[in-house]
Design an enzyme around this catalytic site. Sequence first.
Site, PDB file in Angstrom:
ATOM      1  N   CYS A 110       7.065   0.993   5.097  1.00  0.00           N
ATOM      2  CA  CYS A 110       6.705  -0.247   5.632  1.00  0.00           C
ATOM      3  C   CYS A 110       7.719  -0.985   6.415  1.00  0.00           C
ATOM      4  O   CYS A 110       7.387  -1.676   7.424  1.00  0.00           O
ATOM      5  CB  CYS A 110       6.189  -1.369   4.572  1.00  0.00           C
ATOM      6  SG  CYS A 110       4.634  -0.822   3.730  1.00  0.00           S
ATOM      7  N   HIS A 229       7.318  -9.232   4.632  1.00  0.00           N
ATOM      8  CA  HIS A 229       6.460  -8.082   4.721  1.00  0.00           C
ATOM      9  C   HIS A 229       5.363  -8.722   4.046  1.00  0.00           C
ATOM     10  O   HIS A 229       5.308  -9.131   2.863  1.00  0.00           O
ATOM     11  CB  HIS A 229       6.919  -6.796   3.987  1.00  0.00           C
ATOM     12  CG  HIS A 229       5.929  -5.582   4.024  1.00  0.00           C
ATOM     13  ND1 HIS A 229       5.080  -5.354   5.007  1.00  0.00           N
ATOM     14  CD2 HIS A 229       5.773  -4.985   2.880  1.00  0.00           C
ATOM     15  CE1 HIS A 229       4.279  -4.613   4.519  1.00  0.00           C
ATOM     16  NE2 HIS A 229       4.565  -4.227   3.230  1.00  0.00           N
ATOM     17  N   ASN A 259      -2.205  -5.572   3.648  1.00  0.00           N
ATOM     18  CA  ASN A 259      -0.874  -4.807   3.902  1.00  0.00           C
ATOM     19  C   ASN A 259      -1.083  -3.784   5.174  1.00  0.00           C
ATOM     20  O   ASN A 259      -1.776  -3.003   4.960  1.00  0.00           O
ATOM     21  CB  ASN A 259      -0.346  -4.181   2.653  1.00  0.00           C
ATOM     22  CG  ASN A 259       0.883  -3.376   3.031  1.00  0.00           C
ATOM     23  OD1 ASN A 259       1.585  -3.430   4.038  1.00  0.00           O
ATOM     24  ND2 ASN A 259       1.613  -3.057   1.813  1.00  0.00           N
TER      25      ASN A 259
HETATM   26  O1  UT7 Z   1       3.837  -2.098   1.299  1.00  0.00           O
HETATM   27  C1  UT7 Z   1       4.623  -1.790  -0.177  1.00  0.00           C
HETATM   28  C2  UT7 Z   1       3.426  -1.204  -1.013  1.00  0.00           C
HETATM   29  N1  UT7 Z   1       3.186  -1.681  -2.266  1.00  0.00           N
HETATM   30  C3  UT7 Z   1       3.138  -2.864  -2.612  1.00  0.00           C
HETATM   31  O2  UT7 Z   1       3.555  -3.793  -2.091  1.00  0.00           O
HETATM   32  C4  UT7 Z   1       2.584  -3.061  -3.884  1.00  0.00           C
HETATM   33  C5  UT7 Z   1       3.257  -4.007  -5.013  1.00  0.00           C
HETATM   34  N2  UT7 Z   1       2.363  -4.062  -6.101  1.00  0.00           N
HETATM   35  C6  UT7 Z   1       1.561  -5.035  -6.219  1.00  0.00           C
HETATM   36  O3  UT7 Z   1       1.099  -5.675  -5.409  1.00  0.00           O
HETATM   37  C7  UT7 Z   1       0.650  -5.052  -7.535  1.00  0.00           C
HETATM   38  O4  UT7 Z   1       1.365  -4.356  -8.521  1.00  0.00           O
HETATM   39  C8  UT7 Z   1      -0.764  -4.693  -7.418  1.00  0.00           C
HETATM   40  C9  UT7 Z   1      -1.699  -5.444  -6.663  1.00  0.00           C
HETATM   41  C10 UT7 Z   1      -0.768  -3.203  -6.674  1.00  0.00           C
HETATM   42  C11 UT7 Z   1      -1.359  -4.703  -9.046  1.00  0.00           C
HETATM   43  O5  UT7 Z   1      -1.301  -6.037  -9.598  1.00  0.00           O
HETATM   44  P1  UT7 Z   1      -0.743  -6.068 -10.913  1.00  0.00           P
HETATM   45  O6  UT7 Z   1      -0.915  -7.371 -11.259  1.00  0.00           O
HETATM   46  O7  UT7 Z   1       0.473  -5.406 -11.073  1.00  0.00           O
HETATM   47  O8  UT7 Z   1      -1.808  -5.134 -11.737  1.00  0.00           O
HETATM   48  P2  UT7 Z   1      -1.652  -3.665 -12.539  1.00  0.00           P
HETATM   49  O9  UT7 Z   1      -1.264  -2.739 -11.738  1.00  0.00           O
HETATM   50  O10 UT7 Z   1      -0.746  -4.120 -13.667  1.00  0.00           O
HETATM   51  O11 UT7 Z   1      -3.042  -3.460 -13.077  1.00  0.00           O
HETATM   52  C12 UT7 Z   1      -3.563  -4.502 -13.932  1.00  0.00           C
HETATM   53  C13 UT7 Z   1      -5.066  -4.086 -14.346  1.00  0.00           C
HETATM   54  C14 UT7 Z   1      -5.352  -2.503 -14.612  1.00  0.00           C
HETATM   55  O12 UT7 Z   1      -6.035  -2.503 -15.764  1.00  0.00           O
HETATM   56  P3  UT7 Z   1      -5.687  -2.349 -17.060  1.00  0.00           P
HETATM   57  O13 UT7 Z   1      -4.799  -0.915 -17.292  1.00  0.00           O
HETATM   58  O14 UT7 Z   1      -4.732  -3.470 -17.260  1.00  0.00           O
HETATM   59  O15 UT7 Z   1      -6.980  -2.137 -17.949  1.00  0.00           O
HETATM   60  C15 UT7 Z   1      -5.758  -1.914 -13.493  1.00  0.00           C
HETATM   61  O16 UT7 Z   1      -6.319  -0.910 -13.763  1.00  0.00           O
HETATM   62  O17 UT7 Z   1      -5.836  -4.265 -12.950  1.00  0.00           O
HETATM   63  C16 UT7 Z   1      -6.523  -2.961 -12.742  1.00  0.00           C
HETATM   64  N3  UT7 Z   1      -6.868  -2.603 -11.554  1.00  0.00           N
HETATM   65  C17 UT7 Z   1      -7.769  -3.265 -10.992  1.00  0.00           C
HETATM   66  N4  UT7 Z   1      -8.749  -4.164 -11.161  1.00  0.00           N
HETATM   67  C18 UT7 Z   1      -9.779  -4.581 -10.399  1.00  0.00           C
HETATM   68  C19 UT7 Z   1      -6.099  -2.259 -10.559  1.00  0.00           C
HETATM   69  N5  UT7 Z   1      -6.757  -2.191  -9.266  1.00  0.00           N
HETATM   70  C20 UT7 Z   1      -7.894  -3.125  -9.218  1.00  0.00           C
HETATM   71  C21 UT7 Z   1      -8.883  -3.589  -8.787  1.00  0.00           C
HETATM   72  N6  UT7 Z   1      -9.793  -4.355  -9.064  1.00  0.00           N
HETATM   73  N7  UT7 Z   1      -8.699  -3.159  -7.137  1.00  0.00           N
END
Ligand code: UT7
Length: 305
Positions: A110, A229, A259
């Site tokens: 990115c 970003h 993004n």
């Molecule tokens: O350009 C750079 C690229 N990357 C980034 O900037 C990403 C940086 N990270 C993030 O933005 C966040 O970590 C995310 C948005 C990707 C995820 O948010 P989070 O608050 O860290 O959630 P998590 O990964 O801890 O997941 C929480 C729960 C999980 O379920 P369990 O394991 O707690 O039951 C996921 O399976 O949310 C679930 N989950 C979803 N639920 C509904 C993951 N994606 C989704 C979704 N809808 N789209």
Amino acid sequence: MSGILALGAYVPERVMTNADFEAYLDTSDEWIVTRTGIKERRVAAEDEYTSDLAFKAVEDLLRRHPGALEGVDAVIVATNTPDALFPDTAALVQARFGLKAFAYDLLAGCPGWIYALAQAHALVEAGLAQKVLAVGAEALSKIIDWNDRATAVLFGDGGGAAVVGKVREGYGFRSLVLGAAGTGATENRLYMNGREVFKFAVRVMNTATLEAIEKAGLTPEDIRLFVPHQANLRIIDAARERLGLPWERVAVNVDRYGNTSTASIPLALKEAVDAGRIREGDHVLLVSFGAGLTWAAAVLTWGGA
Ligand code: UT7
């Protein structure tokens, strides 16, 4: 000194809302908005590729700054989704606008567009180029796994372009900070450990911005506009808070575009210029992080063309 002489950007017409994902994935508007701040994103048409988004961003630049391509003798396209491995997308841009220029793609996650600005700055300062067209364009929709809710909802398509060249004394780039830590690499497909990237992003946004501000001989209070970003509103908020900047000094469009990787910063920068949020002489802070893992930050004093 060198700086940004002209700017343009483009997003595809098709809007994809969170409700569109709700229709076929186990996800919800509520989850996406509270975890990321994203409400909708743009998706390129089936026959619209990264080069098309780059062309349209440059056409927008030309509409706003007629004649801005005169003297451009280098083209860099920062992208993670080139049309093909060869020819490079930058060469397609060179040909499309009939430029007498050398051209190459730059792949650095990115932050690629800030890397491209750094290279443009270095090329101009070294006398290897007079003016550089630095593009960030991304058709991420072509490589997304549309059935993976953990990544599909996060990304969008778009393009941005700037012409970098000499500016008056006291304007232009004051500092550029670039970094990489490839130990975070996983495998050859779009995969992301969201939580780890989140922590990394908050940490590196803080250290890279402070380093860039210090190298620029400024303090956070001197920053008129912070253009981070656009990956996640919570990451932006954490960075904003650590810098002690009010929301009025932060550019945000992640809610509308998601993004867009290398296009993210030029898109947000252009919107801020259009809204009159950046004026001649203002200090602007850019920062990005992403796949690699890589990061980059820059401080520039706007204007001076
Ligand atoms: O350009 C750079 C690229 N990357 C980034 O900037 C990403 C940086 N990270 C993030 O933005 C966040 O970590 C995310 C948005 C990707 C995820 O948010 P989070 O608050 O860290 O959630 P998590 O990964 O801890 O997941 C929480 C729960 C999980 O379920 P369990 O394991 O707690 O039951 C996921 O399976 O949310 C679930 N989950 C979803 N639920 C509904 C993951 N994606 C989704 C979704 N809808 N789209």
